[in-house]
Design an enzyme around this catalytic site. Structure first.
Site, mmCIF file in Angstrom:
data_model
loop_
_atom_site.group_PDB
_atom_site.id
_atom_site.type_symbol
_atom_site.label_atom_id
_atom_site.label_comp_id
_atom_site.label_asym_id
_atom_site.label_seq_id
_atom_site.Cartn_x
_atom_site.Cartn_y
_atom_site.Cartn_z
ATOM 1 N N SER A 1 -9.588 1.493 3.060
ATOM 2 C CA SER A 1 -8.765 2.248 2.146
ATOM 3 C C SER A 1 -7.720 1.409 1.400
ATOM 4 O O SER A 1 -7.181 1.873 0.395
ATOM 5 C CB SER A 1 -8.052 3.362 2.915
ATOM 6 O OG SER A 1 -7.221 2.831 3.910
ATOM 7 N N SER B 1 -9.618 -0.842 7.304
ATOM 8 C CA SER B 1 -9.060 -0.709 5.949
ATOM 9 C C SER B 1 -8.315 -1.907 5.397
ATOM 10 O O SER B 1 -8.011 -1.932 4.208
ATOM 11 C CB SER B 1 -8.142 0.500 5.881
ATOM 12 O OG SER B 1 -8.918 1.646 5.674
ATOM 13 N N LYS C 1 0.844 -1.198 0.000
ATOM 14 C CA LYS C 1 0.000 0.000 0.000
ATOM 15 C C LYS C 1 0.882 1.252 0.000
ATOM 16 O O LYS C 1 1.899 1.294 0.709
ATOM 17 C CB LYS C 1 -0.893 -0.040 1.247
ATOM 18 C CG LYS C 1 -1.926 1.060 1.333
ATOM 19 C CD LYS C 1 -2.780 0.891 2.607
ATOM 20 C CE LYS C 1 -3.876 1.914 2.729
ATOM 21 N NZ LYS C 1 -4.702 1.715 3.950
#
Ligand code: GLN
Length: 486
Positions: free
Chosen positions: A153, A177, A78
């Site tokens: 996210s 997330s 990420k």
């Protein structure tokens, strides 16, 4: 053999037997990324040449016989984790050109374990969101249905795993997330205990809630990744000194007589989709079939969790994000005369609307005169939620619940309505408030064929127990073997 479709476990065995090479595997994964990226939009930055160099190095290590645990395994990361020499945007314009001079501790651990970093994945700006629609760059599409969100996210990481654009991925979880996108994309996602994994080099959103966690195609791979990521780090004063147990030891043990709590408050929720409650009811039956003892428990302060989180997280964010002022990092608005104007212009151009909303909410909640009514009150509610879990864990070893109230929703459905977006975190954010671990595993499909996730939460540092139960469930159901129709 379709190399990109391998699990980490399978790839490791083949690499060790020298039936495949790390270079071949990395090439196959890169080809898969090139084939699908335009449709899925999982990545912000690809690291093609450095990945090939790492793969060659992994092949050298394998040939030498001194083989680190993730030698030659292609992993996506990420874009919230600092990677030395590789752009780290956090999904934001304000960091669009930020190239960190150092690696996050988890990145260092991945590198030392021989992993091949294929790229940096898309995310909601500063990890604020549940759909990647708040990314400044793009929306990641769900590999099961391109008209739907991938979750957020860490949506880029989850979609990349589901679409075989990597063998495993790293995400971060402040309120769900890792777990929510894992659930929406049909993969396994773990949010470890607060402190289990170092936050050094993780761009901060809400420091008392943030935690790094792995997303994988199966439970075994997840345990393997956490084994590498976890452990004390002197560079993160909140990282726990407790040693990391051997998670693989926990896999294979049965669930006979293990009490699993089913929180009453998580069963009946307005807006919960029928397919989700049905899949969860079935999961309870499966767990009982495996010998577990499912008991009803109560987490009475659940109705206040979303409100408390959406005071605490923005408050911490407003403080953490004060550092982006156009002076030290990334973007600075051009052509502005004095300092005050430069701050204002940089921040209003560099931050997207959701991040600005959170900064405004947080600043308000922390300001003199309102602090007691908002931030302090929310912190008190947090304590009550922690006590709820403590009490529940007197009666059971883990808790079972849905991950999200609905399967992946259509792109655009909630983007203009932040409050509804916030409500999709109702089952996940309590674990962050309490600092306990939670895992999301595939537990069924909706009528439209969308994946549904099951959440198991444990007491602090009970990851091994969660892996044990998740592994038993996976063996008994095999939902994880179904692939999106790509
Ligand atoms: N969706 C939640 C939020 O917007 C959680 C995000 C996260 O876990 N990073 O705050």
């Amino acid at each position: 053999m379709t190399l990109h479709a391998l699990t980490i476990q399978e790839a490791r065995a083949l690499l060790r037997k020298k039936e495949i090479s790390a270079v071949e595997l990395t090439r196959a994964v890169m080809a898969r990324i090139h084939e699908l990226e335009e449709k899925v939009g999982a990545f912000i930055t690809l690291c093609e040449s450095s990945a090939m160099a790492q793969a060659r190095e992994a092949d050298r290590r394998i040939a030498s016989g001194d083989i680190p645990p993730l030698a030659g395994i292609p992993i996506a990361v990420k874009d919230v984790l600092c990677t030395r020499g590789i752009r780290t945007t956090c999904g934001s314009k304000i960091l669009e050109n930020f190239i960190p001079p150092y690696d996050a501790t988890v990145i260092r651990r991945l590198r030392e374990a021989g992993a091949v970093i294929v790229g940096k994945t898309n995310m909601d700006e500063f990890a604020m969101g549940s759909s990647t629609e708040y990314s400044a760059f793009k929306t990641t599409r769900n590999p099961w249905d391109f008209t739907r969100i991938s979750g957020g996210s860490s949506g880029g990481s989850a979609a990349a795993v589901a679409a075989d654009m990597c063998l495993g991925a790293i995400g971060s979880d402040t309120g769900g997330s890792v777990r929510q996108p894992a659930s929406h994309c049909g993969v396994v996602g773990m949010k470890p205990t607060y402190g289990r994994v170092s936050r050094f080099g993780l761009v901060a959103f809400a420091s008392s809630l943030d935690q790094v966690g792995p997303l994988t195609k199966c439970v075994y791979d997840n345990a393997l990744l956490l084994q590498v990521l976890g452990g004390h780090d002197p560079k993160d004063s909140t990282s726990a000194p407790e040693g990391v147990p051997d998670y693989s030891q926990a896999l294979g043990a049965d669930l006979k007589g293990i009490p699993i709590g089913v929180p009453r408050e998580y069963r009946s929720l307005e807006g919960m989709e029928e397919s989700v409650s049905q899949a969860v009811s079935k999961a309870i039956e499966t767990m009982e079939g495996l010998g577990a003892r499912c008991v009803e428990v109560s987490l009475p302060h659940t109705p206040y969790a979303v409100a408390a989180y959406y005071v605490i997280a923005p408050s911490e964010a407003s403080s953490n994000l004060a550092r982006y002022d156009g002076v030290k990092y990334g973007f600075r608005a051009p052509g502005v005369g004095d300092l005050g104007k430069m701050y204002r212009k940089t921040r209003s151009k560099g931050f997207g609307p959701e991040v600005q909303r959170r900064i405004l909410i947080g600043t308000y909640c922390l300001s003199a005169g309102y602090y007691d009514a908002y931030y302090k009150k929310a912190s008190q509610v947090r304590t009550l939620i922690i006590r709820d879990f403590k009490k529940a864990f007197e009666k059971c070893r883990m808790l079972l619940s849905p991950v999200a109230p609905t399967p992946a929703f259509p792109i655009g459905e909630k983007v203009e309505d932040p409050l509804t977006m916030y409500l999709s975190d109702v089952f996940t954010l309590s674990a962050n408030l309490a600092g306990i671990p939670g895992i999301s595993i595939p537990c069924g499909f909706s009528g439209e064929g969308l994946p549904i996730g099951l959440q198991l939460m444990g007491n602090h540092f009970e990851e091994a127990m969660l892996y044990r139960a998740a592994f038993c469930f996976e063996e008994a159901t095999a939902f994880h073997l179904k692939k999106p129709p790509l």
